[in-house]
Design a protein around this motif. Sequence first.
Motif, mmCIF file in Angstrom:
data_model
loop_
_atom_site.group_PDB
_atom_site.id
_atom_site.type_symbol
_atom_site.label_atom_id
_atom_site.label_comp_id
_atom_site.label_asym_id
_atom_site.label_seq_id
_atom_site.Cartn_x
_atom_site.Cartn_y
_atom_site.Cartn_z
ATOM 1 N N PHE A 59 46.000 34.177 74.018
ATOM 2 C CA PHE A 59 46.237 34.830 72.726
ATOM 3 C C PHE A 59 47.629 34.440 72.257
ATOM 4 N N LEU A 60 47.730 33.995 70.999
ATOM 5 C CA LEU A 60 48.980 33.457 70.474
ATOM 6 C C LEU A 60 49.698 34.455 69.574
ATOM 7 N N VAL A 61 50.970 34.706 69.861
ATOM 8 C CA VAL A 61 51.852 35.419 68.936
ATOM 9 C C VAL A 61 52.863 34.410 68.409
ATOM 10 N N ILE A 62 52.844 34.210 67.105
ATOM 11 C CA ILE A 62 53.793 33.291 66.474
ATOM 12 C C ILE A 62 55.021 34.091 66.048
ATOM 13 N N PRO A 63 56.205 33.764 66.573
ATOM 14 C CA PRO A 63 57.425 34.449 66.134
ATOM 15 C C PRO A 63 57.750 34.047 64.698
ATOM 16 N N GLY A 64 57.825 35.033 63.817
ATOM 17 C CA GLY A 64 58.066 34.711 62.420
ATOM 18 C C GLY A 64 58.944 35.727 61.721
ATOM 19 N N LEU A 79 58.678 32.520 54.231
ATOM 20 C CA LEU A 79 58.244 32.790 55.599
ATOM 21 C C LEU A 79 58.845 31.756 56.550
ATOM 22 N N GLY A 80 59.162 32.196 57.769
ATOM 23 C CA GLY A 80 59.604 31.280 58.805
ATOM 24 C C GLY A 80 58.690 31.413 60.008
ATOM 25 N N TYR A 81 58.180 30.290 60.521
ATOM 26 C CA TYR A 81 57.247 30.320 61.660
ATOM 27 C C TYR A 81 57.816 29.580 62.862
ATOM 28 N N PHE A 82 57.451 30.063 64.043
ATOM 29 C CA PHE A 82 57.899 29.489 65.308
ATOM 30 C C PHE A 82 59.429 29.482 65.399
ATOM 31 N N ILE A 83 60.033 30.518 64.855
ATOM 32 C CA ILE A 83 61.493 30.611 64.896
ATOM 33 C C ILE A 83 61.977 30.976 66.302
ATOM 34 N N ASP A 84 63.210 30.576 66.594
ATOM 35 C CA ASP A 84 63.901 31.085 67.776
ATOM 36 C C ASP A 84 64.496 32.425 67.362
ATOM 37 N N TYR A 85 63.765 33.497 67.662
ATOM 38 C CA TYR A 85 64.181 34.813 67.163
ATOM 39 C C TYR A 85 65.396 35.365 67.904
ATOM 40 N N ASP A 89 72.569 33.049 64.940
ATOM 41 C CA ASP A 89 72.684 33.117 63.480
ATOM 42 C C ASP A 89 71.550 33.918 62.857
ATOM 43 N N MET A 90 70.352 33.824 63.452
ATOM 44 C CA MET A 90 69.227 34.626 62.977
ATOM 45 C C MET A 90 69.500 36.109 63.229
ATOM 46 N N SER A 184 67.265 27.984 63.172
ATOM 47 C CA SER A 184 66.659 28.663 64.319
ATOM 48 C C SER A 184 65.373 27.951 64.760
ATOM 49 N N LYS A 185 65.279 26.670 64.414
ATOM 50 C CA LYS A 185 64.196 25.783 64.857
ATOM 51 C C LYS A 185 62.827 26.163 64.299
ATOM 52 N N GLY A 186 62.821 26.906 63.173
ATOM 53 C CA GLY A 186 61.563 27.344 62.593
ATOM 54 C C GLY A 186 61.094 26.462 61.441
#
Length: 277
Positions: A59-64, A79-85, A89-90, A184-186
Amino acid sequence: MKDIVDMHVHTSASDGIFSPAEIVGWAKKLGLKGVAITDHDTVDGIKEAVKASEKYDDFLVIPGIEFSTLYNKVEIHILGYFIDYKHPDMIRITEKIKNYRSKRAALIINKLIKLDYDLNVSEVKALSKEGAIGRPHIARLLVKKGYVSSVQEAFEKLLQKGKPAYVERFKLTVDEAIHIIKKSKGIPVLAHPGLIAAGVDIEQIIQKGIKGIEVYHSKHSKVHNKIYLELAKKYNLFVTGGSDYHDEMVDGIPAIGRVFVSYDLVKEMKKYFFEGF
């Protein structure tokens, strides 16, 4: 399990009614392959959602995140997807926004008190489940106390721009939001373009560094879907879609996954994420 992902879901970390763990539980129960946690201007719910997903296989949770921004004085959501939460800086910018949200909520409540509405900040915090406080929480409290019949009425009568209890909020620019997501690599994505005010040049926004577009949304028509799918092809953008879930229920079941994209589209984004920019 259906190979579909709802890429636009809000939790109690911002203005949704379910906790991140509850969102994951419901999404799994409803047969989804995954969800993106895209709370407004905060990453506070992602860690809980990721942890909740670990008890399930595959099961996938996409950090956004969903940033509210300004572009030529018009509100635009990015929207930002697959971010380094966990990126410093984030964290810094979302904490700044959260602190202002709390101040803004207090100012709104003070205005409502002066208008003879019996409310207080602690009641709003209770409704937010200690998440970031926003106008929807105040609107729900007004409904709960019988001052209005719906959240929509609360906004139309009191809380939206130009109404007696409105207070301007702090917003990033479109460029700032895109920058922090990329840092943040998103992957920055233009949210629900069909809801953007008429006259805004969407293609100009895309050319600022947008990498995807939310083609499918609960308030988009089939015409919208066609227009934005063609735009995605024109600019070689990722195609995303989601319910924009906050609190909608159908026969006692949350409407998570009523709008979605296939897992194959998500895999394309994951590949881009892992290969880098």
